[in-house]
Design an enzyme around this catalytic site. Structure first.
Site, PDB file in Angstrom:
ATOM      1  N   GLU A  44     -10.831 -11.209 -13.977  1.00 48.83           N
ATOM      2  CA  GLU A  44     -12.206 -11.581 -13.672  1.00 48.83           C
ATOM      3  C   GLU A  44     -12.434 -11.586 -12.157  1.00 48.83           C
ATOM      4  O   GLU A  44     -11.618 -12.108 -11.395  1.00 48.83           O
ATOM      5  CB  GLU A  44     -12.468 -12.966 -14.261  1.00 48.83           C
ATOM      6  N   LYS A 113     -21.457 -12.047 -17.693  1.00 49.83           N
ATOM      7  CA  LYS A 113     -20.865 -13.167 -18.431  1.00 49.83           C
ATOM      8  C   LYS A 113     -21.971 -14.040 -19.009  1.00 49.83           C
ATOM      9  O   LYS A 113     -22.925 -14.402 -18.308  1.00 49.83           O
ATOM     10  CB  LYS A 113     -19.964 -13.973 -17.499  1.00 49.83           C
ATOM     11  N   CYS A 174     -13.375 -14.363 -20.119  1.00 47.69           N
ATOM     12  CA  CYS A 174     -12.739 -15.663 -19.897  1.00 47.69           C
ATOM     13  C   CYS A 174     -13.276 -16.771 -20.787  1.00 47.69           C
ATOM     14  O   CYS A 174     -12.960 -16.852 -21.961  1.00 47.69           O
ATOM     15  CB  CYS A 174     -12.851 -16.038 -18.412  1.00 47.69           C
ATOM     16  N   SER A 356      13.114 -38.265   2.358  1.00 48.72           N
ATOM     17  CA  SER A 356      13.542 -39.668   2.362  1.00 48.72           C
ATOM     18  C   SER A 356      14.774 -39.922   1.516  1.00 48.72           C
ATOM     19  O   SER A 356      15.385 -40.986   1.612  1.00 48.72           O
ATOM     20  CB  SER A 356      12.402 -40.551   1.847  1.00 48.72           C
TER      21      SER A 356
END
Length: 731
Positions: A44, A113, A174, A356
């Protein structure tokens, strides 16, 4: 037989980087042709990149996309192959997210779309309009420079499909796949056999199965070939697009690409006999009946055949076992690939991490180590782009390149243990051992001198010197002393990242990595502008529980055995003095366990619970071991500190998105950052519910029972000690 070879792909595009995006589109088409494919599907919005965001509002982005498309059309790229190419298009006054179907140097259809993604990380309605006309294709006048270049003035625009002589194909973009009434259902009844889904889908832990089940379901009961293409990589933001280009035939996955990769282009090819689609549909009475009374979908006729007849030289694709990664593998490979893209595209020469010796910073170190392993592996596999990037970043000379991950890490990764009088020898040792296993350039620095200088300055200004709570100081003094240490570490980290390359005669600068997890962000258990403040953070959206599982996995599968000891150690900030009768622990400071935090986070975000509905849900979940009053206290405690510390999310370091309950303020979890932390109305409602439950309990003489759902692992952590040592609560 009707033999059809199709190609879909994962592309690592970069938002607004038109040159490289265009090159990769062309390369993918060339590879598809070499594989004998007659259909090539790209992701896309592949021309400008999916993550352009507000750049989509700029006319330049539209114009540059047309220019790139013209470059493709005037060459031989689309000769004898259908190419579905994603780009933004303006029609009239509206801007659409489109798939442009090209064939033989012409545009045969533009498909806008219809259903836009507009939740979570997606904001498509901010930039695009959804196409709403379903009954007809309209005429779209091509820009003059396109018309002149390809000799075509207009093209059908809208919802529809393309009919070739021997099959019919259609685009489904999509989000449309995941709607309640997806287009492929109607298109299948109209005879469409090949569905092309161009996607921009990002990685989220444990999400891939949902996506693949959607592909399978699209063709399982109605037949068809479902092609899926996706971006893969970091295209300039917090998301990692996780590829997994696939081809599904009648509900069976016959081709699947990688989910995580350093490759810029990955082609997924499948050869199919379309007669199996027609055969399945012809055997389904319900399909036949519904097709006989279907609503007609507009179409475009193309007088050309795509399929080949029976040919033993063509090997048909067969169903395969779907590849899923474990969550631990997802944590290693997703953020690792994201870090590599960020590093090679940022111009930096490496990373610097305040290490750490605790679980979070060690997780980040392990992910960087995994990245180095992936780089060396891809170079060994012959990826020239990865090799070129690694040579440039690692400053290799005379034809040398990385062949060992530890040697490569030595060139691009600094780790720094910034100890104080409150640090233990155990964490110092763990940091050093892990750094040696990974291969980083490790430094051991004491910050006590800087802390003392600042306190002396404060004493000169005010005549007072703060003390820790264990030494008789107040909560205010205690928190301030912890914050001084934490913020000094942030300043020192950025100074070292800027100057250490200069000290070692290396070009460029180093990116500072953060290491706060999603649960600490949710609770606000971090100091504003401490080492959680960095350039980027690969674990900022990953839970403590998942990180601990990852550490156990990485100790074995990445070869960093010291991670097992790090995972087993109780989490501690080591910002307060260690005494024989006192040792600072994270979960005591927070007044809740990390396991509880994950439950709160999921209820707050995924299930959209406010204080009252969270209390009600937890009465069911935890009712077998806690009274309603105890549940109420826990819920109030969480919301109090969540709201007090919400402002910290506005300055949260950009983090890899991996978890659906992330509190990240920039785009995913949009809420205010100034709250009334007393929540008077909501907490009063909870108190009323508790009172009602207590009255019922008395009336039923102890016979009342709350049905408990399976345990979420609530611990016995009380709330009385909460905030006593929490760094920077509300500051």
């Amino acid at each position: 037989m009707r033999l059809l070879t199709v190609a879909t792909c994962n592309l690592n595009q970069w938002a607004m980087e038109f040159d490289s995006n265009l090159k990769q589109i062309k390369d993918s088409i060339s590879k598809a042709k070499q594989a004998g494919a007659v259909i090539r599907l790209g992701p896309e919005l592949e021309i400008p990149g999916y993550g352009c965001e507000d750049h989509f509002l700029e006319l330049d982005t539209i114009n540059h996309s047309w220019e790139c498309l013209k470059d493709i059309l005037v060459g031989d790229w689309t000769d004898n192959i259908v190419c579905s190419i994603g780009m933004p298009i303006i029609k009239g006054s509206e801007r659409y997210n489109c798939q442009v179907l090209c064939f033989n140097r012409k545009i045969i259809m533009i498909r806008p779309k219809m259903w836009l993604a507009n939740d979570g990380n997606y904001r498509e309605l901010r930039w695009f309009t959804a196409w709403k006309q379903r009954d007809q294709l309209v005429d779209f006048q091509l820009p003059d420079h396109i018309s002149e270049a390809i000799g075509q003035n207009s093209v059908p625009f809208g919802y529809g499909f393309v009919k070739f002589r021997d099959t019919a194909i259609a685009a489904e973009v999509c989000e449309e796949l995941f709607t309640p009434s997806p287009p492929h259902a109607e298109l299948a009844l109209n005879g469409v056999e090949v569905f092309m889904n161009a996607s921009g889908s990002h990685h989220q832990l444990r999400k891939l199965d949902v996506r693949l089940r959607a592909f399978i379901g699209a063709t399982h009961t109605r037949g068809g070939v479902y092609m899926y293409s996706n971006h893969q990589g970091c295209d300039g933001g917090r998301l990692y697009y996780d590829g997994c280009a696939s081809v599904v035939v009648n509900g069976d996955v016959v081709a699947q690409g990688s989910q995580f990769s350093l490759n810029d282009i990955e082609l997924v090819v499948a050869s199919i006999d379309l007669d199996v689609v027609a055969s399945l549909r012809g055997s389904l009475s319900s399909f036949q009946e519904q097709a006989s009374c279907k609503a007609n979908v507009p179409s475009v006729d193309v007088p050309y055949s795509l399929c080949l007849p029976f040919d033993l030289k063509i090997r048909l694709s067969v169903p395969l076992k779907i590849k899923y990664h474990s969550p631990e593998e997802e944590i290693a490979f997703g953020p690792g690939c994201w870090l590599w893209d960020y590093l090679r595209r940022s111009g930096a020469s490496g990373f610097l991490l305040p290490l750490s010796g605790g679980a979070d910073s060690s997780s980040v170190a392990a992910i960087v180590g995994c990245m180095c392993q992936l780089v060396v592996k891809e170079i060994a596999n012959g990826d020239e782009q990865v090799k070129a990037d690694a040579i440039r970043i690692g400053n290799y000379k005379d034809g040398q390149y990385p062949t060992n991950s530890r040697e490569f890490a030595k060139r691009i990764f600094y780790t720094v243990f910034m100890g104080s009088e409150n640090s233990s020898e155990m964490t110092k040792s763990r940091a050093k051992v892990l750094a040696d296993e990974i291969g980083s350039w490790h430094l051991d620095v004491s910050i006590d001198g800087v802390v003392s200088a600042l306190l002396s300055l404060f004493q000169t200004l005010t005549g007072m010197r703060p003390r820790y709570k264990v030494d008789g100081g107040s909560n205010v003094e205690n928190l301030s002393l912890q914050n001084i240490q934490a913020r000094i570490r942030m300043v020192l980290a950025f100074m070292l990242a800027s100057l250490l390359p200069w000290v070692h005669n290396k070009p460029g600068f180093y990116l500072v990595l953060g290491s706060s997890n999603v649960d600490e962000g949710l609770r606000g258990y971090l100091t504003k502008y401490d080492c959680s403040s960095a350039d980027i953070n690969p674990i900022g959206s990953i839970s403590k529980q998942d990180l601990r599982s990852f550490l156990r996995w990485a100790a074995i599968h990445l070869g960093y055995s010291s991670l097992a000891d790090i995972e087993a150690a109780p989490p501690t900030a080591e910002l307060e003095p260690i005494r024989s009768n006192y040792s600072q622990l994270d979960e005591v400071d927070m007044g809740m366990t990390y396991e509880e935090l994950s439950v709160y986070g999921r209820l707050r975000k995924i299930f959209r619970c406010g204080p009252v509905s969270m209390f009600q849900n937890l009465c069911y979940r935890w009712g077998a071991r806690l009274t309603p009053s105890q549940v109420a206290e826990k819920v109030k405690h969480f919301f109090k500190y969540y709201s007090i510390n919400r402002h910290k999310m506005t300055t949260l370091t950009p983090s890899y998105h991996a978890e659906s309950y992330s509190p990240e303020d920039n785009r995913f979890d949009l809420r205010q950052f100034l709250y009334n932390a007393r929540w008077p109305y909501q907490f009063q409602k909870i108190d009323e519910l508790v009172q009602e439950l207590n009255v019922k309990d008395v009336q039923e003489s102890g016979n009342h029972e709350i049905v408990a759902a399976p345990s979420d692992g609530v611990g016995g952590m009380g709330v009385a000690a909460a905030g006593s040592g929490n760094p920077n609560v509300g500051i």
